[in-house]
Design an enzyme around this catalytic site. Structure first.
Site: not given
Ligand SMILES: NC(=O)c1ccc[n+]([C@@H]2O[C@H](COP(=O)([O-])OP(=O)(O)OC[C@H]3O[C@@H](n4cnc5c(N)ncnc54)[C@H](O)[C@@H]3O)[C@@H](O)[C@H]2O)c1
Ligand SMILES: O=C(O)[C@H](O)CO
Length: 318
Positions: A207-208, A236, A260, A265, A284
């Site tokens: 989730c975000p 995160r 990750d 960070e 990360h």
């Molecule tokens: N480690 C990395 O390199 C990396 C890469 C991409 C994304 N991320 C992180 O991962 C998160 C998710 O990425 P994504 O592409 O799947 O995003 P996304 O927006 O496609 O999916 C997020 C999902 O979480 C759900 N959500 C929102 N609030 C919620 C809550 N309180 N409880 C449960 N579910 C909830 C949303 O409805 C959505 O379905 C991003 O916001 C980012 O912070 C990290």
């Molecule tokens: O949210 C993302 O896309 C990753 O964490 C890289 O910043």
């Protein structure tokens, strides 16, 4: 049109090109920008691109020329979107560019914990197999994924793709999500958080980071988990209370964690997770494959061009 990239190095350390961005205006690309340098570098910018440089309400208020903030990431928790909205500033993110890479990293962490390939390689190089009385040896739990329950929190891009891989491993998939853009197959069972924490063998956070998800995993939630449970976080760092997780790992409340992301960070040297038992950490990099960064750069350009055409895409302000 003045364009400033505040921290371009992580997305493009030199193997990709900024040339097309530079053709769109007077463009300056900084590799990194410290908090104290933001205002001076961003002054007069119409378009500001940031990956992890925080743009809070005070900073936004001090940049009267600013019309567009492009986040070079999916997660946009570094932006005060309410302040941007009030000023009429468009804020975009880069959705889905890294989805396959992130889902792959989730399983890299899971398989690292269940199979410990590096541990056995190290032990063999120390001569332990050569001197073994048996044809094989093991000193860690070897865990089969088939039939295990994985709980996914947030069923968007990365959560859904993790679920699909888990189904391929023969796992039972349980999910808690506010909403999902996907038509869920019957193999994915929607559940409430209490059941998910209590019943799942592996829990993966997707989730975000928002006010409502900050420290979603804390001492109370960790206490609900099974003693053999594994926590994976590619979302995160602040989704987890790090001291609570370190305590839970050290006292055996849960078995292991694969992370990750951390709350700060790069992390401080005294982050308790750096020395916690069965805690495996990558810096990360789930998003950072060459293929994903290429997609990121293309979507960054598409976002800016759409904004300049007056039809913004991937806006995060509702
Ligand atoms: N480690 C990395 O390199 C990396 C890469 C991409 C994304 N991320 C992180 O991962 C998160 C998710 O990425 P994504 O592409 O799947 O995003 P996304 O927006 O496609 O999916 C997020 C999902 O979480 C759900 N959500 C929102 N609030 C919620 C809550 N309180 N409880 C449960 N579910 C909830 C949303 O409805 C959505 O379905 C991003 O916001 C980012 O912070 C990290
Ligand atoms: O949210 C993302 O896309 C990753 O964490 C890289 O910043």
């Amino acid at each position: 049109m003045k364009i400033v990239v505040l921290d371009g190095y992580a997305a493009n350390p030199g193997d990709l090109s900024w040339d097309e961005l530079k053709s769109l205006g007077e463009c300056t690309v900084y590799d990194r920008t410290a908090p104290a340098e933001v205002l001076e570098r961003a002054a007069g910018a119409d378009i500001l691109l940031t990956n992890k440089v925080v743009l809070d309400a005070t900073t936004i208020a001090a940049l009267p020329q600013l019309k567009y903030i492009g986040v070079l990431a999916t997660g946009y928790n570094i932006i005060d979107t309410a302040a941007a909205k009030e000023r009429g500033i468009t804020v975009t993110n880069i959705p889905a560019y890294s989805t396959p890479s992130v889902a792959q990293m989730v399983f890299a962490h899971i398989l690292n914990i269940t199979q410990r390939v590096q541990h056995y390689t190290d032990e063999i190089h120390k001569g332990r197999w050569t001197n073994s009385p048996d044809f094989c040896f093991w000193d860690t739990p070897l865990i089969e994924l088939s039939g295990k329950k994985i709980g996914i929190i947030g069923l968007g891009q990365t959560g859904y793709n993790t679920a699909r891989i888990a189904i391929g491993f023969g796992m039972e998939v349980h999910a808690y999500t506010s909403k999902s853009p996907f038509q869920l197959p019957p193999e994915i069972k929607k559940t409430e958080l209490d059941e998910l924490f209590a019943n799942c063998d592996i829990i993966s956070l997707h989730c975000p980071l928002t006010d409502s998800t900050r420290e979603l995993v804390n001492a109370a939630r960790l206490k609900q988990m099974k003693p053999n449970a594994i926590l994976i976080n590619t979302g995160r760092g602040p989704l987890v209370n790090e001291q609570d997780l370190a305590d839970a790992l050290n006292n055996g409340t849960i078995f292991a964690a694969g992370l990750d992301v951390l709350s700060q960070e790069p992390p401080r040297a005294d982050n308790p997770l750096l020395t916690a038992r069965n805690c495996y950490i990558t810096p990360h990099i789930a998003w950072a494959s060459a293929a994903a960064r290429e997609r990121l750069m293309q979507i960054m350009l598409d976002n800016i061009k759409a904004f300049l055409d007056g039809k913004p895409i991937n806006s995060v302000i509702k």
